[in-house]
Design a protein around this motif. Structure first.
Motif, PDB file in Angstrom:
ATOM      1  N   ARG A  33      55.767  -8.374  13.795  1.00 25.00           N
ATOM      2  CA  ARG A  33      55.138  -8.923  12.488  1.00 25.00           C
ATOM      3  C   ARG A  33      53.800  -9.232  12.910  1.00 25.00           C
ATOM      4  NH1 ARG A  33      57.987 -13.647  10.552  1.00 25.00           N
ATOM      5  NH2 ARG A  33      58.884 -13.726  12.654  1.00 25.00           N
ATOM      6  N   LYS A  34      53.521  -9.908  14.019  1.00 25.44           N
ATOM      7  CA  LYS A  34      52.095 -10.318  14.612  1.00 25.44           C
ATOM      8  C   LYS A  34      51.542  -9.417  15.477  1.00 25.44           C
ATOM      9  CE  LYS A  34      52.838 -15.309  13.387  1.00 25.44           C
ATOM     10  NZ  LYS A  34      52.911 -16.829  13.852  1.00 25.44           N
ATOM     11  N   PRO A  35      50.332  -9.072  15.846  1.00 28.16           N
ATOM     12  CA  PRO A  35      49.647  -8.166  16.728  1.00 28.16           C
ATOM     13  C   PRO A  35      50.402  -8.707  17.922  1.00 28.16           C
ATOM     14  CG  PRO A  35      48.116  -8.878  15.124  1.00 28.16           C
ATOM     15  CD  PRO A  35      49.150  -9.915  14.739  1.00 28.16           C
ATOM     16  N   ALA A  36      50.830  -7.683  18.830  1.00 22.82           N
ATOM     17  CA  ALA A  36      51.423  -8.276  20.361  1.00 22.82           C
ATOM     18  C   ALA A  36      51.668  -6.736  21.067  1.00 22.82           C
ATOM     19  CB  ALA A  36      52.857  -8.351  19.808  1.00 22.82           C
ATOM     20  N   LEU A  37      51.895  -7.157  22.365  1.00 19.19           N
ATOM     21  CA  LEU A  37      51.957  -6.072  23.070  1.00 19.19           C
ATOM     22  C   LEU A  37      53.293  -6.164  23.788  1.00 19.19           C
ATOM     23  CD1 LEU A  37      48.417  -6.332  24.967  1.00 19.19           C
ATOM     24  CD2 LEU A  37      49.184  -4.871  23.356  1.00 19.19           C
ATOM     25  N   ARG A  38      53.795  -5.108  24.103  1.00 18.57           N
ATOM     26  CA  ARG A  38      55.405  -4.881  24.750  1.00 18.57           C
ATOM     27  C   ARG A  38      54.855  -4.779  26.353  1.00 18.57           C
ATOM     28  NH1 ARG A  38      58.365  -1.655  21.125  1.00 18.57           N
ATOM     29  NH2 ARG A  38      56.790  -0.126  21.301  1.00 18.57           N
ATOM     30  N   THR A  57      46.936 -10.025  22.005  1.00 15.16           N
ATOM     31  CA  THR A  57      45.969  -8.978  21.720  1.00 15.16           C
ATOM     32  C   THR A  57      44.560  -9.329  21.538  1.00 15.16           C
ATOM     33  OG1 THR A  57      46.621  -9.116  19.564  1.00 15.16           O
ATOM     34  CG2 THR A  57      47.772  -7.643  20.755  1.00 15.16           C
ATOM     35  N   GLU A  58      44.211 -10.546  21.255  1.00 16.21           N
ATOM     36  CA  GLU A  58      42.801 -11.156  21.234  1.00 16.21           C
ATOM     37  C   GLU A  58      41.916 -10.938  22.579  1.00 16.21           C
ATOM     38  OE1 GLU A  58      41.244 -12.124  18.353  1.00 16.21           O
ATOM     39  OE2 GLU A  58      42.984 -11.738  17.257  1.00 16.21           O
ATOM     40  N   HIS A  59      42.674 -11.252  23.751  1.00 17.94           N
ATOM     41  CA  HIS A  59      42.030 -11.187  24.844  1.00 17.94           C
ATOM     42  C   HIS A  59      42.285  -9.967  25.838  1.00 17.94           C
ATOM     43  CE1 HIS A  59      40.051 -15.171  24.251  1.00 17.94           C
ATOM     44  NE2 HIS A  59      41.308 -15.629  23.958  1.00 17.94           N
ATOM     45  N   TYR A  60      43.396  -9.168  25.518  1.00 15.22           N
ATOM     46  CA  TYR A  60      44.011  -8.164  26.567  1.00 15.22           C
ATOM     47  C   TYR A  60      44.293  -6.985  25.767  1.00 15.22           C
ATOM     48  CZ  TYR A  60      44.639 -12.800  28.971  1.00 15.22           C
ATOM     49  OH  TYR A  60      44.442 -14.011  29.592  1.00 15.22           O
ATOM     50  N   THR A  61      43.779  -6.009  26.549  1.00  9.39           N
ATOM     51  CA  THR A  61      44.441  -4.538  26.161  1.00  9.39           C
ATOM     52  C   THR A  61      45.398  -4.036  27.037  1.00  9.39           C
ATOM     53  OG1 THR A  61      42.683  -3.518  27.418  1.00  9.39           O
ATOM     54  CG2 THR A  61      42.196  -4.173  25.038  1.00  9.39           C
ATOM     55  N   PRO A  62      46.300  -3.107  26.763  1.00 10.21           N
ATOM     56  CA  PRO A  62      47.153  -2.690  27.524  1.00 10.21           C
ATOM     57  C   PRO A  62      46.670  -2.376  29.328  1.00 10.21           C
ATOM     58  CG  PRO A  62      47.851  -1.788  25.665  1.00 10.21           C
ATOM     59  CD  PRO A  62      46.395  -2.514  25.494  1.00 10.21           C
ATOM     60  N   ASP A  63      45.516  -1.494  29.160  1.00 10.14           N
ATOM     61  CA  ASP A  63      44.887  -1.203  30.243  1.00 10.14           C
ATOM     62  C   ASP A  63      44.507  -2.178  31.538  1.00 10.14           C
ATOM     63  OD1 ASP A  63      43.003  -1.253  28.246  1.00 10.14           O
ATOM     64  OD2 ASP A  63      41.542  -0.272  29.695  1.00 10.14           O
ATOM     65  N   MET A  64      44.106  -3.207  30.622  1.00  9.95           N
ATOM     66  CA  MET A  64      43.694  -4.212  31.626  1.00  9.95           C
ATOM     67  C   MET A  64      44.868  -5.231  32.143  1.00  9.95           C
ATOM     68  SD  MET A  64      41.757  -6.811  28.550  1.00  9.95           S
ATOM     69  CE  MET A  64      41.125  -8.018  29.696  1.00  9.95           C
ATOM     70  N   LEU A  65      46.101  -4.873  31.815  1.00  9.44           N
ATOM     71  CA  LEU A  65      47.253  -5.857  32.092  1.00  9.44           C
ATOM     72  C   LEU A  65      48.091  -5.237  33.320  1.00  9.44           C
ATOM     73  CD1 LEU A  65      48.326  -6.817  28.729  1.00  9.44           C
ATOM     74  CD2 LEU A  65      47.324  -8.443  30.426  1.00  9.44           C
TER      75      LEU A  65
END
Length: 116
Positions: A33-38, A57-65
């Motif tokens: 429902r809210k922007p999120a990463l799995r 998602t405001e500070h992180y993208t999948p590739d940086m995690l």
């Protein structure tokens, strides 16, 4: 800012199992429902890999995690988040705008280590 929580006994703190793990998979979670990463986080051989939905998602993208260590509560019951089951609560602090900043050790530590 929130007011401080009520005082608890040390034994109450020990009930919350906070462990460190390494993110091995991070991907968009468009069904949330809210922007999120799995996230899939490896907590070492004793606990294994667990999944988490994180509104980061405001500070992180999948590739940086991927490869980054994070702290998470591993003993909450699983929770249905959209079409996935979130098994752990990934921890962070709010920045000045209330967006999540992940907490992590400042040096690499073995996955599965418990916060004390």
């Amino acid at each position: 800012m929130d007011t401080p929580a009520e005082t608890i006994a040390f034994d109450d703190f020990l009930k919350v199992d906070i462990r460190v793990g390494t993110i091995v998979v991070a991907e968009p979670f468009p069904e949330a429902r809210k922007p999120a990463l799995r996230l899939t986080i490896d907590f070492g051989p004793e606990i294994g890999r667990k999944r988490s939905s994180a509104q980061i998602t405001e500070h992180y993208t999948p590739d940086m995690l991927v490869g980054r260590q994070v702290a998470a509560v591993v003993n909450f019951p699983p929770r249905q988040i959209g079409p996935m089951i979130s098994e752990v609560l990934t921890l962070g602090f709010p920045d000045a705008d209330g967006k999540v900043v992940l907490i992590a050790p400042t040096q690499g530590v073995p996955d599965g280590g418990r916060l004390f």
